[in-house]
Design a protein around this motif. Sequence first.
Motif, PDB file in Angstrom:
ATOM      1  N   ILE A   2       3.384  -1.349   4.228  1.00  0.00           N
ATOM      2  CA  ILE A   2       3.037   0.064   4.122  1.00  0.00           C
ATOM      3  C   ILE A   2       4.264   0.868   3.707  1.00  0.00           C
ATOM      4  CG2 ILE A   2       1.949   2.030   5.259  1.00  0.00           C
ATOM      5  CD1 ILE A   2       0.217  -0.578   5.063  1.00  0.00           C
ATOM      6  N   ASP A   3       4.182   1.428   2.497  1.00  0.00           N
ATOM      7  CA  ASP A   3       5.294   2.176   1.907  1.00  0.00           C
ATOM      8  C   ASP A   3       5.521   3.486   2.674  1.00  0.00           C
ATOM      9  OD1 ASP A   3       7.051   2.256  -0.575  1.00  0.00           O
ATOM     10  OD2 ASP A   3       6.043   4.184  -0.778  1.00  0.00           O
ATOM     11  N   VAL A   4       6.798   3.827   2.881  1.00  0.00           N
ATOM     12  CA  VAL A   4       7.207   5.025   3.638  1.00  0.00           C
ATOM     13  C   VAL A   4       6.192   5.418   4.713  1.00  0.00           C
ATOM     14  CG1 VAL A   4       8.914   5.935   2.054  1.00  0.00           C
ATOM     15  CG2 VAL A   4       6.577   6.611   1.709  1.00  0.00           C
ATOM     16  N   ALA A   5       5.977   4.478   5.615  1.00  0.00           N
ATOM     17  CA  ALA A   5       4.944   4.634   6.647  1.00  0.00           C
ATOM     18  C   ALA A   5       5.200   5.808   7.580  1.00  0.00           C
ATOM     19  CB  ALA A   5       4.855   3.340   7.459  1.00  0.00           C
ATOM     20  N   ALA A  37       5.451  -2.067   8.572  1.00  0.00           N
ATOM     21  CA  ALA A  37       5.790  -0.695   8.190  1.00  0.00           C
ATOM     22  C   ALA A  37       7.146  -0.639   7.513  1.00  0.00           C
ATOM     23  CB  ALA A  37       5.824   0.185   9.435  1.00  0.00           C
ATOM     24  N   GLU A  38       7.196   0.074   6.386  1.00  0.00           N
ATOM     25  CA  GLU A  38       8.499   0.474   5.859  1.00  0.00           C
ATOM     26  C   GLU A  38       8.759   1.862   6.442  1.00  0.00           C
ATOM     27  OE1 GLU A  38      11.098   1.816   2.028  1.00  0.00           O
ATOM     28  OE2 GLU A  38       9.091   2.535   2.385  1.00  0.00           O
ATOM     29  N   ALA A  39       9.439   1.899   7.564  1.00  0.00           N
ATOM     30  CA  ALA A  39       9.640   3.170   8.269  1.00  0.00           C
ATOM     31  C   ALA A  39      11.134   3.347   8.501  1.00  0.00           C
ATOM     32  CB  ALA A  39       8.888   3.163   9.593  1.00  0.00           C
ATOM     33  N   GLU A  46       6.324  12.578 -10.692  1.00  0.00           N
ATOM     34  CA  GLU A  46       5.015  11.978 -10.989  1.00  0.00           C
ATOM     35  C   GLU A  46       4.353  11.395  -9.750  1.00  0.00           C
ATOM     36  OE1 GLU A  46       7.925  11.171 -12.313  1.00  0.00           O
ATOM     37  OE2 GLU A  46       7.871  11.596 -14.461  1.00  0.00           O
ATOM     38  N   GLN A  47       4.889  11.688  -8.562  1.00  0.00           N
ATOM     39  CA  GLN A  47       4.322  11.134  -7.309  1.00  0.00           C
ATOM     40  C   GLN A  47       3.946  12.274  -6.349  1.00  0.00           C
ATOM     41  OE1 GLN A  47       7.889   8.662  -6.791  1.00  0.00           O
ATOM     42  NE2 GLN A  47       6.556   6.896  -6.447  1.00  0.00           N
ATOM     43  N   PRO A  48       2.873  13.013  -6.636  1.00  0.00           N
ATOM     44  CA  PRO A  48       2.480  14.104  -5.741  1.00  0.00           C
ATOM     45  C   PRO A  48       2.093  13.590  -4.349  1.00  0.00           C
ATOM     46  CG  PRO A  48       0.755  13.656  -7.366  1.00  0.00           C
ATOM     47  CD  PRO A  48       1.948  12.843  -7.772  1.00  0.00           C
ATOM     48  N   ILE A  74       0.874  -1.181   0.000  1.00  0.00           N
ATOM     49  CA  ILE A  74       0.000   0.000   0.000  1.00  0.00           C
ATOM     50  C   ILE A  74       0.909   1.229   0.000  1.00  0.00           C
ATOM     51  CG2 ILE A  74      -1.697   1.294   1.365  1.00  0.00           C
ATOM     52  CD1 ILE A  74      -2.923  -1.157   0.127  1.00  0.00           C
ATOM     53  N   VAL A  75       0.625   2.164  -0.887  1.00  0.00           N
ATOM     54  CA  VAL A  75       1.505   3.330  -1.072  1.00  0.00           C
ATOM     55  C   VAL A  75       0.715   4.599  -0.725  1.00  0.00           C
ATOM     56  CG1 VAL A  75       3.101   4.452  -2.671  1.00  0.00           C
ATOM     57  CG2 VAL A  75       2.547   2.030  -2.978  1.00  0.00           C
ATOM     58  N   PRO A  76       0.695   4.973   0.547  1.00  0.00           N
ATOM     59  CA  PRO A  76      -0.221   6.044   0.953  1.00  0.00           C
ATOM     60  C   PRO A  76       0.372   7.451   0.988  1.00  0.00           C
ATOM     61  CG  PRO A  76       0.545   4.836   2.888  1.00  0.00           C
ATOM     62  CD  PRO A  76       1.264   4.266   1.700  1.00  0.00           C
ATOM     63  N   ASN A  77       1.686   7.595   0.863  1.00  0.00           N
ATOM     64  CA  ASN A  77       2.263   8.949   0.973  1.00  0.00           C
ATOM     65  C   ASN A  77       1.954   9.799  -0.262  1.00  0.00           C
ATOM     66  OD1 ASN A  77       4.178  10.987   2.216  1.00  0.00           O
ATOM     67  ND2 ASN A  77       5.140  10.647   0.229  1.00  0.00           N
ATOM     68  N   HIS A  78       1.853   9.107  -1.413  1.00  0.00           N
ATOM     69  CA  HIS A  78       1.693   9.834  -2.669  1.00  0.00           C
ATOM     70  C   HIS A  78       0.884   8.986  -3.633  1.00  0.00           C
ATOM     71  CE1 HIS A  78       5.620   7.742  -2.271  1.00  0.00           C
ATOM     72  NE2 HIS A  78       5.147   7.083  -3.310  1.00  0.00           N
ATOM     73  N   THR A  79       0.233   9.636  -4.584  1.00  0.00           N
ATOM     74  CA  THR A  79      -0.406   8.901  -5.678  1.00  0.00           C
ATOM     75  C   THR A  79       0.464   9.100  -6.919  1.00  0.00           C
ATOM     76  OG1 THR A  79      -1.679  10.769  -6.567  1.00  0.00           O
ATOM     77  CG2 THR A  79      -2.695   9.498  -4.774  1.00  0.00           C
TER      78      THR A  79
HETATM   79  C1  NOJ Z   1       9.843   2.913  -0.874  1.00  0.00           C
HETATM   80  C2  NOJ Z   1       9.790   1.876  -1.937  1.00  0.00           C
HETATM   81  O1  NOJ Z   1      10.344   0.690  -1.458  1.00  0.00           O
HETATM   82  C3  NOJ Z   1      10.532   2.435  -3.114  1.00  0.00           C
HETATM   83  O2  NOJ Z   1      10.716   1.472  -4.119  1.00  0.00           O
HETATM   84  C4  NOJ Z   1       9.786   3.634  -3.637  1.00  0.00           C
HETATM   85  O3  NOJ Z   1      10.534   4.230  -4.660  1.00  0.00           O
HETATM   86  C5  NOJ Z   1       9.567   4.668  -2.523  1.00  0.00           C
HETATM   87  N1  NOJ Z   1       9.136   4.064  -1.304  1.00  0.00           N
HETATM   88  C6  NOJ Z   1       8.517   5.666  -2.952  1.00  0.00           C
HETATM   89  O4  NOJ Z   1       7.261   5.068  -3.018  1.00  0.00           O
END
Ligand code: NOJ
Length: 571
Positions: free
Chosen positions: A217-220, A276-278, A185-187, A115-120
């Motif tokens: 969870i991406d960049v949690a 978490a990816e923190a 491209e990731q606001p 899940i990538v919640p920091n940016h779309t």
């Molecule tokens: C962490 C991801 O693992 C990485 O591949 C990605 O570029 C950044 N978050 C941004 O979503």
Amino acid sequence: MTVSIDAARLPLDALADTPPWWRQATVYQIYPRSFADADGDGLGDIRGILSRADYLAELGIDAVWLSPFYPSELADGGYDVADYRDVDPRLGTLADVDDMLAALHARGLKVVIDIVPNHTSDQHAWFREALAAGRGSAARERYIFREGSGPDGAEPPTDWTAAFGGSAWVRVADGQWYLHSFAIEQPDLNWAHPEVRADFVRTLRFWSDRGVDGFRIDVAHMLTKDLSEPLPSAAELAAIPVDGNHPLLDRDDVHEVYAQWREVFDSYDPPRTAVAEAWVASDRVPKYASPESLGQSFNFDLLVADFDAGQFRAIVTHNIDLAARSGSSSTWVLSNHDVFRHATRYGLRDLPAVDEDGAVPRRHGAGWLESGADQARLDRVGGERRARAATLFLLGLPGSAYLYQGEELGLHEVAEIPGDQRQDPTYFRTHQEQYGRDGCRVPLPWTTEGPSFGFGDGGAHLPQPAWFAGHSVAAEEADPDSTLSMYRRALALRHDLQTAEELVWIDTDRADVLHFARPNGWQVVTNFGTEPYPLPEGAGAVLLTSAPVDADAAASTGVVAAEQTVWLAPA
Ligand code: NOJ
């Protein structure tokens, strides 16, 4: 009559009082675009994963984690998501995902998705709407738009830089600027907005209802932000302690988001999991790993460590302590889709800081070189030997092990990618200064020959080197000494040997040798040095070694060879 049950051999959820499945699971990360390509368009896909379900089951893992497979313009390998509740048509359909879930579940494997919640993505319907609606609109409130600085607002609002290089702000046609912590491209989303929060709850339910078992969870640590004016400069930002109130990073209020998600996770039976990816200071990891928050957090310490006994021991002790503080289990990672493969990291360790001609070799992360001469300096055999030893060390630890596709083949980073075929925004945004992450994302070799080594019929979206043939699944399946054979034996044994989440260090008389025991007597000895280490007196039988020799041969020599790990049975 008494019936004795060997609890260690039962599936983890079979006994009500056994710990939840994820606590000591082995989770295999799939980068879907590079795993297997069923429709022959050069990009891996969901049916490709489905076609390899038996391979995954035979590997002996407990779960797979899929990097994003959602619609995406691939500005950042799929971490730029255009629709969180759909599948990229190049990768398949929702029905394909349902079939894949059924196939993996039927083989006893859990499925974790990203899940990538920091940016779309800037292709997301919300962002297109925000651009069309103009400044001051409700649609722009879902993102972080600001006026520029300077007399006519032609300068970015701040001098902040994005993670992939360059300014963190982009100006749109009407003159406003939006924030992107990663690629242009990731606001970044505005997590103070209730619609943003509600939409992610919907997404978590959408996938949980389809049977997904957990989420990465991406960049949690980056979701919530304090962007009250005046915004600090980059230098001011760097001076602010990251203690829960930093404007951009690891804010305490991000856990309000996760408390809401926890209610969602716990409304399912079994509860959905999250990791978490923190990238935060280690004393702040327990907040993410606590049962009120995400429940588990990645520990990346081994991923950035050298192949060194002192570093490994300190990291293990520290992280087991951290896990105890949160009540979660430890996580261990040596490779993923963002770093150079560990075989290569360990094969480059003796490189000089400065070339013979005085030039500083181009590096990224733990060191990477690209020219032919530089590649010749990579110790391929030594790197793979050390990687196998480190992997067996890791698989003996209490907690969960996260593996990255291709490490079971002992793959090295692929250096031979021409600039015009590279994809990672890091390469372009740093003006080719950093090569980025394409080298660990090259499509997997399944067969010893064929246009894409069995990845698919339509070639591979990143070029595969000739040496992939010898590291293909087919080649390694036929070789009992291969890295794949070692992973299979280790993962099968790990299932049988798994025990309580504890470890005791056993003294060795050498600073470059680590020896630990688990509560049931299972022992792991790793010799990080270059001199053989005699097996301790009265040690249990040798079960497995990281060397390409069978356990009997190792037992008869009575030593742990240089840069090797040995597993010993309970004495
Ligand atoms: C962490 C991801 O693992 C990485 O591949 C990605 O570029 C950044 N978050 C941004 O979503």
